[in-house]
Design an enzyme around this catalytic site. Structure first.
Site, mmCIF file in Angstrom:
data_model
loop_
_atom_site.group_PDB
_atom_site.id
_atom_site.type_symbol
_atom_site.label_atom_id
_atom_site.label_comp_id
_atom_site.label_asym_id
_atom_site.label_seq_id
_atom_site.Cartn_x
_atom_site.Cartn_y
_atom_site.Cartn_z
ATOM 1 N N ASP A 13 44.243 21.076 72.380
ATOM 2 C CA ASP A 13 43.354 20.735 73.267
ATOM 3 C C ASP A 13 43.978 21.969 74.587
ATOM 4 O OD1 ASP A 13 42.694 18.526 71.986
ATOM 5 O OD2 ASP A 13 43.240 17.090 73.642
ATOM 6 N N LYS A 111 37.717 15.850 68.973
ATOM 7 C CA LYS A 111 37.867 14.436 68.850
ATOM 8 C C LYS A 111 37.653 13.771 70.247
ATOM 9 C CE LYS A 111 42.375 15.665 70.693
ATOM 10 N NZ LYS A 111 42.253 15.105 71.893
ATOM 11 N N CYS A 156 48.205 14.026 74.174
ATOM 12 C CA CYS A 156 47.423 14.477 72.835
ATOM 13 C C CYS A 156 48.600 15.380 71.941
ATOM 14 C CB CYS A 156 46.436 15.366 73.139
ATOM 15 S SG CYS A 156 45.080 14.162 73.864
HETATM 16 C C1 VGL Z 1 44.481 14.478 77.177
HETATM 17 C C2 VGL Z 1 44.261 12.920 78.829
HETATM 18 C C3 VGL Z 1 43.144 12.609 78.487
HETATM 19 C C4 VGL Z 1 45.385 15.516 76.351
HETATM 20 C C5 VGL Z 1 43.115 14.388 76.837
HETATM 21 O O1 VGL Z 1 44.719 16.667 75.967
HETATM 22 O O2 VGL Z 1 46.499 15.322 76.447
HETATM 23 N N1 VGL Z 1 45.136 13.722 78.058
HETATM 24 N N2 VGL Z 1 42.350 13.323 77.462
#
Ligand code: VGL
Ligand code: ZN
Length: 208
Positions: A13, A111, A156
């Site tokens: 991410d 995802k 994540c």
């Molecule tokens: C994430 C919160 C919401 C992350 C993704 O990538 O850690 N955290 N969506």
């Protein structure tokens, strides 16, 4: 580093919305970029994940008229933390950060694209049933030793590491290539990692 053929770098991410100026900016999120780029040049197998939510996603506080960070929502699969709108499909914030330079990347896994289920983990969505397909991909390719980096430590990256171990992979988190959202949730996640045998190293141990 003489990389083994079963090793893969999993870059979690690293998207505009999670870096400074993004809608869900992780403190010091940009600090991971140079480290990940150096690591990426050393691994032949690099896989990225991309948080990829539809507008009106269940994890957005705006969907429920509630407050981000402070409020939660009782989803069918349990309590869902609520966030500012982030990584909306096709939006600039959802793009992989342009500072990421990873020519060896083999696969990008998206995802969290179902409106009613969030997904922190790169392997299983938050209902703990819906698979992203990543475990099958890695097993098919004989990639059994996972090195994790990216954002965020407490969400994540955190859940990807836990699920990775539960699915039978050897999991190592490269600590200086990860940043987190809040100290308390980071400490709680670190304790869970230690309890299940997630290894933790510094990038210098690989790049040395
Ligand atoms: C994430 C919160 C919401 C992350 C993704 O990538 O850690 N955290 N969506
Ligand atoms: Zn998200």
């Amino acid at each position: 580093m003489s990389e083994k053929t079963n090793e893969v770098l999993l870059v979690i991410d690293v998207q505009r919305d999670f870096l400074p100026d993004g809608s869900l900016a992780v403190p010091e999120g940009d600090a991971v970029l140079p480290v990940i780029n150096r690591l990426g040049a050393r691994f032949h197998n690099v896989v990225l994940t991309q948080d990829w939510h539809p507008a009106g996603h269940i994890s957005f506080s705006s969907t429920h008229g509630l407050r981000p960070f402070a409020d939660t929502f009782e989803a069918s699969y349990g309590t869902q933390t609520l966030w500012p709108d982030h990584t909306v499909q096709g939006s600039p914030g959802a793009e992989l950060h342009p500072g990421l330079i990873l020519p060896n990347a083999n696969l990008i896994v998206r995802k969290g694209f179902r409106k009613d289920v969030d997904s922190y983990s790169a392997f299983l969505e938050n209902d703990h049933r819906t698979s992203t397909g990543l475990a099958g991909y890695l097993r098919d390719r004989g990639l059994t030793s996972l090195f994790l980096c990216g954002l965020a430590w407490d969400y994540c990256v955190g859940y990807s590491a836990l699920d990775g171990v539960a699915l039978g992979f050897q999991v190592t988190v490269i600590e200086d290539a990860v940043r987190g959202i809040a100290p308390e949730t980071m400490a709680a996640m670190s304790a869970r990692w230690d309890a299940v045998g997630v290894k933790r190293i510094q990038s210098a141990q690989l790049l040395g």
